[in-house]
Design an enzyme around this catalytic site. Structure first.
Site, PDB file in Angstrom:
ATOM      1  N   HIS A 131       0.815  -1.222   0.000  1.00  0.00           N
ATOM      2  CA  HIS A 131       0.000   0.000   0.000  1.00  0.00           C
ATOM      3  C   HIS A 131       0.852   1.277   0.000  1.00  0.00           C
ATOM      4  CE1 HIS A 131      -4.010  -1.866   0.392  1.00  0.00           C
ATOM      5  NE2 HIS A 131      -3.311  -2.841   0.924  1.00  0.00           N
ATOM      6  N   THR A 132       2.024   1.179  -0.588  1.00  0.00           N
ATOM      7  CA  THR A 132       2.864   2.370  -0.722  1.00  0.00           C
ATOM      8  C   THR A 132       2.770   2.965  -2.129  1.00  0.00           C
ATOM      9  OG1 THR A 132       4.655   0.854  -1.200  1.00  0.00           O
ATOM     10  CG2 THR A 132       4.608   1.777   1.020  1.00  0.00           C
ATOM     11  N   GLY A 184      -8.744 -12.978  -7.582  1.00  0.00           N
ATOM     12  CA  GLY A 184      -8.969 -12.494  -6.213  1.00  0.00           C
ATOM     13  C   GLY A 184      -7.983 -13.076  -5.216  1.00  0.00           C
ATOM     14  N   GLY A 192      -4.862 -12.005  -4.765  1.00  0.00           N
ATOM     15  CA  GLY A 192      -3.828 -11.052  -4.374  1.00  0.00           C
ATOM     16  C   GLY A 192      -2.563 -11.179  -5.211  1.00  0.00           C
ATOM     17  N   SER A 207      -2.580 -10.360  -8.482  1.00  0.00           N
ATOM     18  CA  SER A 207      -2.790  -9.440  -9.582  1.00  0.00           C
ATOM     19  C   SER A 207      -3.212 -10.098 -10.885  1.00  0.00           C
ATOM     20  CB  SER A 207      -1.541  -8.581  -9.782  1.00  0.00           C
ATOM     21  OG  SER A 207      -1.967  -7.380 -10.305  1.00  0.00           O
ATOM     22  N   SER A 208      -4.203 -10.959 -10.781  1.00  0.00           N
ATOM     23  CA  SER A 208      -4.776 -11.532 -12.004  1.00  0.00           C
ATOM     24  C   SER A 208      -5.343 -10.401 -12.862  1.00  0.00           C
ATOM     25  CB  SER A 208      -5.881 -12.528 -11.654  1.00  0.00           C
ATOM     26  OG  SER A 208      -6.866 -11.912 -10.865  1.00  0.00           O
ATOM     27  N   GLU A 242      -8.315   0.407 -14.743  1.00  0.00           N
ATOM     28  CA  GLU A 242      -8.751  -0.130 -13.453  1.00  0.00           C
ATOM     29  C   GLU A 242      -9.356   0.983 -12.583  1.00  0.00           C
ATOM     30  OE1 GLU A 242      -6.339  -3.292 -12.236  1.00  0.00           O
ATOM     31  OE2 GLU A 242      -7.032  -3.223 -10.172  1.00  0.00           O
ATOM     32  N   ASP A 297       1.411  -3.048  -9.939  1.00  0.00           N
ATOM     33  CA  ASP A 297       1.159  -4.347 -10.569  1.00  0.00           C
ATOM     34  C   ASP A 297       1.419  -4.291 -12.071  1.00  0.00           C
ATOM     35  OD1 ASP A 297       0.357  -4.951  -8.044  1.00  0.00           O
ATOM     36  OD2 ASP A 297      -1.789  -4.932  -8.478  1.00  0.00           O
TER      37      ASP A 297
HETATM   38  C1  GLA Z   1      -3.282  -4.066  -5.017  1.00  0.00           C
HETATM   39  C2  GLA Z   1      -3.153  -2.862  -5.963  1.00  0.00           C
HETATM   40  C3  GLA Z   1      -1.716  -2.338  -5.985  1.00  0.00           C
HETATM   41  C4  GLA Z   1      -1.163  -2.129  -4.574  1.00  0.00           C
HETATM   42  C5  GLA Z   1      -1.437  -3.345  -3.700  1.00  0.00           C
HETATM   43  C6  GLA Z   1      -1.073  -3.100  -2.249  1.00  0.00           C
HETATM   44  O1  GLA Z   1      -2.583  -5.145  -5.537  1.00  0.00           O
HETATM   45  O2  GLA Z   1      -3.529  -3.226  -7.265  1.00  0.00           O
HETATM   46  O3  GLA Z   1      -1.660  -1.157  -6.741  1.00  0.00           O
HETATM   47  O4  GLA Z   1      -1.691  -0.960  -4.015  1.00  0.00           O
HETATM   48  O5  GLA Z   1      -2.799  -3.733  -3.738  1.00  0.00           O
HETATM   49  O6  GLA Z   1       0.298  -2.913  -2.116  1.00  0.00           O
END
Ligand code: GLA
Length: 389
Positions: free
Chosen positions: A40-41, A125, A127, A129-130, A163, A175
């Protein structure tokens, strides 16, 4: 869906395409991403350190001439059709694809329609990044139809905008960026403000990156994600009142945050503390990697999870259970949630000689505690999105 060696070929993907469409498709692939640290940075203009996992979304694409978009999803077992003159979000899986098409049209990449077949072995879903993988693969596919190219950073931005605007998830650039720029056997250290990046070698002979899927998908992930982003923006607004030079949490140091902490409401202070300290952890992680100090990296990974759990509050019971079990096992240097949180996967740094035991133990103990059977993925970091020729 997990492709074995035999069906992981161009011929296989073409034959799948021909179950639904005529024509000669081109094949584009994009891998899953795991973020080692830097949670989340990215949307706070900070630092991240992702790698790519050897699981792909594959797009087979061929032109149409009637201004229509026909999309078959193997995973959803569904065919959807769209008129290119009327591309609107439907609130379903196709939004990620149609959003990219719309953004490219707005950038004046014009084409007369396409047949698209999507086949993904990246858990949806989970985590990993599909969504960004399918966005990048489709963007590359459409550009091939147009017969044009685009700067790699601009492709990442187009996908991110799709997105943000079409899907309504206010995600950062990490991502899409790493899925395009990632390098085999390397992590990617990215400055999400300048988009400057550095490939950092990963010595994975003695250490393996093991990903564990909790099999939990949090229903409210998108709204909670957008809420966290809004809380960070509120933090920036409050800081700016005192120090006008602050334009993002990236500009706040831990020292400044400590000085000003009493001026912030409790929740905002916790969110800011996570982001500011996480940026420092990414910088320290890069240093540790460059010196082959994997134990230090593991410790930072642990701290990252604890902060995501306690300060950013994006973990969940199953992720914490998975992380706690991992940390109790021999040879585990670090364990944290990866991706947006609220479910999905953990990333674990495990000494190679302990990997078999790790997989056995985490699978049985996690199932014992939650009743869920986890999925485990291991791979050397792979390179970014490509055309299968
Ligand atoms: C998701 C978002 C990214 C990033 C992460 C958390 O994957 O798509 O942009 O913010 O959460 O690090």
């Amino acid at each position: 869906m997990n492709y074995s060696k035999e069906n992981n070929t161009k011929e296989y993907f073409i034959s799948e395409f021909h179950k639904h469409f005529d024509g000669t498709p081109r094949i584009f692939r994009a891998p899953a991403r795991i973020n080692l640290i830097g949670g989340h940075t990215d949307y706070n203009e900070g630092f991240v350190l992702p790698v790519l996992l050897e699981r792909y979304t594959t797009v087979a694409i061929a032109p149409r001439d009637d201004n229509e978009l026909h999309i078959w999803s193997e995973n959803m077992n569904e065919l959807l059709t769209f008129s290119m003159d009327n591309l609107k979000p439907r609130g379903i899986w196709s939004d990620y694809i149609v959003g990219v098409v719309k953004e490219l049209i707005e950038e004046n990449f014009l084409f007369s329609g396409a047949n698209v077949c999507i086949m993904s072995e990246i858990p949806i879903g989970g985590g990993l990044s599909s969504s960004a993988a399918v966005e990048v693969a489709i963007a590359n596919g459409i550009l091939s139809l147009v017969g044009d190219s685009m700067d790699k950073c601009d492709i990442a931005r187009v996908c991110q905008r799709a997105e943000n605007k079409f899907v309504g998830m206010q995600s950062g650039i990490m991502d899409q960026f790493v899925i395009i720029h990632g390098k085999e056997k390397h992590a990617l250290f990215l400055d999400c403000r300048s988009l400057e990046f550095e490939h950092i070698p990963l010595l994975t002979n003695n250490i393996r990156i093991v990903v564990c899927n909790t099999k939990i998908k949090h229903e409210l992930a998108a709204s909670a994600y957008n809420e966290r982003k809004a809380e960070c923006q509120e933090g920036v607004r409050l800081f700016k009142g005192i120090c006008p030079g602050i334009n993002a949490l990236r500009d706040v140091s831990l020292r400044r945050l400590t000085e000003l902490k009493n001026t912030l409401p409790e929740v905002i202070r916790k969110r800011c503390y996570h982001v500011v300290s996480e940026n420092e952890r990414v910088i320290k992680s890069v240093k540790a990697l460059k010196q082959n100090q994997y134990a230090v990296l593991g410790q930072l990974i642990n701290e990252s999870h604890d902060s995501l759990r306690d300060n950013y509050e994006v973990s969940c019971h199953e992720l914490n259970t998975m992380v706690d079990i991992a940390r109790s096992l021999p040879g585990v240097l670090g364990s944290r949630l990866t991706g947006g949180g609220f479910g999905g996967c953990t990333v674990n740094l495990v000494e190679s000689e302990h990997v078999d035991n790790f997989i056995r133990e985490i699978s049985s103990r996690y199932e014992e505690k939650t009743g869920l059977q986890p999925e485990i993925y291991i791979s050397e970091p792979v390179g970014g999105a490509y055309e299968l020729v």
